[in-house]
Enzyme design. Structure first.
Site, short mmCIF file in Angstrom:
data_model
loop_
_atom_site.label_atom_id
_atom_site.label_comp_id
_atom_site.label_asym_id
_atom_site.label_seq_id
_atom_site.Cartn_x
_atom_site.Cartn_y
_atom_site.Cartn_z
N ASP A 147 -9.51 4.04 -4.43
CA ASP A 147 -7.96 4.10 -4.70
C ASP A 147 -7.86 4.21 -6.34
OD1 ASP A 147 -5.30 3.28 -4.82
OD2 ASP A 147 -5.65 1.26 -4.22
N GLN B 165 -0.98 0.09 5.30
CA GLN B 165 -1.90 1.27 5.05
C GLN B 165 -3.39 0.86 5.82
OE1 GLN B 165 -1.78 3.79 2.71
NE2 GLN B 165 -3.25 4.50 4.04
N CYS C 153 -5.90 5.96 -0.25
CA CYS C 153 -4.37 5.60 0.48
C CYS C 153 -3.44 6.30 -0.48
CB CYS C 153 -4.39 4.00 0.02
SG CYS C 153 -4.64 3.53 -1.53
N HIS D 126 -2.27 -4.90 1.54
CA HIS D 126 -1.39 -3.83 2.14
C HIS D 126 -1.86 -3.35 3.52
CE1 HIS D 126 0.59 -0.15 1.75
NE2 HIS D 126 0.20 0.56 0.70
N ARG E 288 8.67 -4.57 0.43
CA ARG E 288 7.39 -4.04 -0.43
C ARG E 288 7.77 -4.58 -1.95
NH1 ARG E 288 3.91 0.63 -1.06
NH2 ARG E 288 3.88 1.35 -3.19
N ARG F 296 0.25 6.71 8.47
CA ARG F 296 1.09 5.80 8.19
C ARG F 296 2.24 5.77 9.18
NH1 ARG F 296 1.46 3.64 3.21
NH2 ARG F 296 2.85 2.21 3.78
#
Length: 322
Positions: free
Chosen positions: A240, A148, A280, A145, A118, A308
């Site tokens: 988001d 996700q 998310c 991402h 990440r 997830r």
């Protein structure tokens, strides 16, 4: 607690050893397989069935960006699959002190069975994968991402029963989340509209790529600044945070630029009556979404967050199992 090692009863894809850097590297069949596998593993866990295809395997987890969901879901996931997850902060390993990504990749390949990273630059993830002899999973970059988005696709299918033809409207910044959702929607035949203010549009190359993939799968990918028109007939509303990690200095300006892009009760009413709301997380309540929407009956954000775990377990199982 039962033990079950039966074969999975859907069309298996051969993904062992493959990297997961962006959804665009995968076919429609492979994405659908991962979603099916995630559903299977979720049911196994709910039924308290022991399923440990990664017993004796180790996942290294490199974090240059802090995280709640990514770290906990990967660390828990590899444990539930019988393996071990090792947290590697960039402050604690030599990559943070000048060792090259290539050297780090080669060293870790001698110790581990997979790497999750990440970080900031997509190029760093690609460089790591280029020199690693084990699977590399993109846990987040500034461009994509994909983990996700995979969980999001699983959630939409779980709630709506299908992906093909569903209309997903993303409202907010044209960021890494937007990019991965566009690729995922294009692969699975969805109609996605990205709605952003001028100056916050999605990456042009990613938008072009998503539209090209969409042409092959009967999907529709659009971008607009018109929120009111976009949400008409939406099956899914998604947002988001307005200022992502590293953009804190832009917070005040972004609040002004995005003030007409909040997902609130009035906007949700313009979508289909059975539309769902997704985010998310983490959410800034009162900014990009009202508390009434995120805590309302149409919100699936915590189901989405849980997925997830299951989507990433599917990834690790597919990429790391012998």
């Amino acid at each position: 607690m039962a033990t079950n090692t039966q074969e999975i009863h859907f069309q298996q894809q051969e993904l062992k050893g493959k990297d997961f850097l962006t959804l665009a590297d995968y076919t429609k069949d492979e994405i659908e397989y991962l979603i099916d596998l995630a559903d299977y593993l979720k049911k196994q866990q709910k039924d308290r069935v022991i399923f440990e295809p990664l017993k004796g395997k180790t996942l290294g987890m490199i974090f240059e960006k802090s995280s709640t969901r990514t770290r906990v879901s990967f660390e828990t996931g590899i444990y539930q699959l019988g393996g071990l997850g090792i947290f590697l902060s960039s402050k604690d390993i030599q990559i943070g002190r000048g060792e090259s990504i290539a050297d780090t990749a080669k060293v870790l390949s001698g110790y581990l069975d997979g790497i999750m990273i990440r970080t900031f630059a997509q190029e760093d993830v690609e460089e790591l994968a280029k020199h690693a002899s084990i699977p590399v999973i993109n846990g987040l970059t500034d461009l994509y991402h994909p983990c996700q988005a995979l969980a999001d696709l699983q959630t939409i299918k779980e709630v709506k029963g299908k992906l093909q033809g569903e209309k997903l409207v993303y409202i907010g910044d044209g960021n890494n989340m937007t990019h991965s959702l566009m690729i995922g929607a294009s692969l699975t035949g969805m109609h996605m509209v990205a709605v952003t203010p001028d100056g916050y549009t999605p990456n042009k190359e990613v938008l072009t790529k998503a539209k090209s993939i969409a042409d092959q799968h009967g999907a529709i990918i659009e971008w607009t600044t018109d929120v009111e028109t976009a949400v008409q007939g939406a099956d899914v509303l998604y947002t988001d945070v307005w200022a992502s990690m590293g953009q804190e200095e832009e917070q005040q300006q972004r609040e002004k630029d995005f003030e007409n892009y909040q997902v609130n009760e009035r906007l949700l009413e313009k979508a289909k009556t059975d539309a769902i709301f997704m985010h998310c997380l983490p959410a800034h309540r009162g900014e990009e979404v009202t508390t009434g929407v995120i805590d309302g009956k149409q919100s699936v954000v915590f189901q989405q967050a849980e997925n997830r775990l299951h989507a990433q377990k599917a990834l690790m199982t597919a990429l790391m199992t012998d």
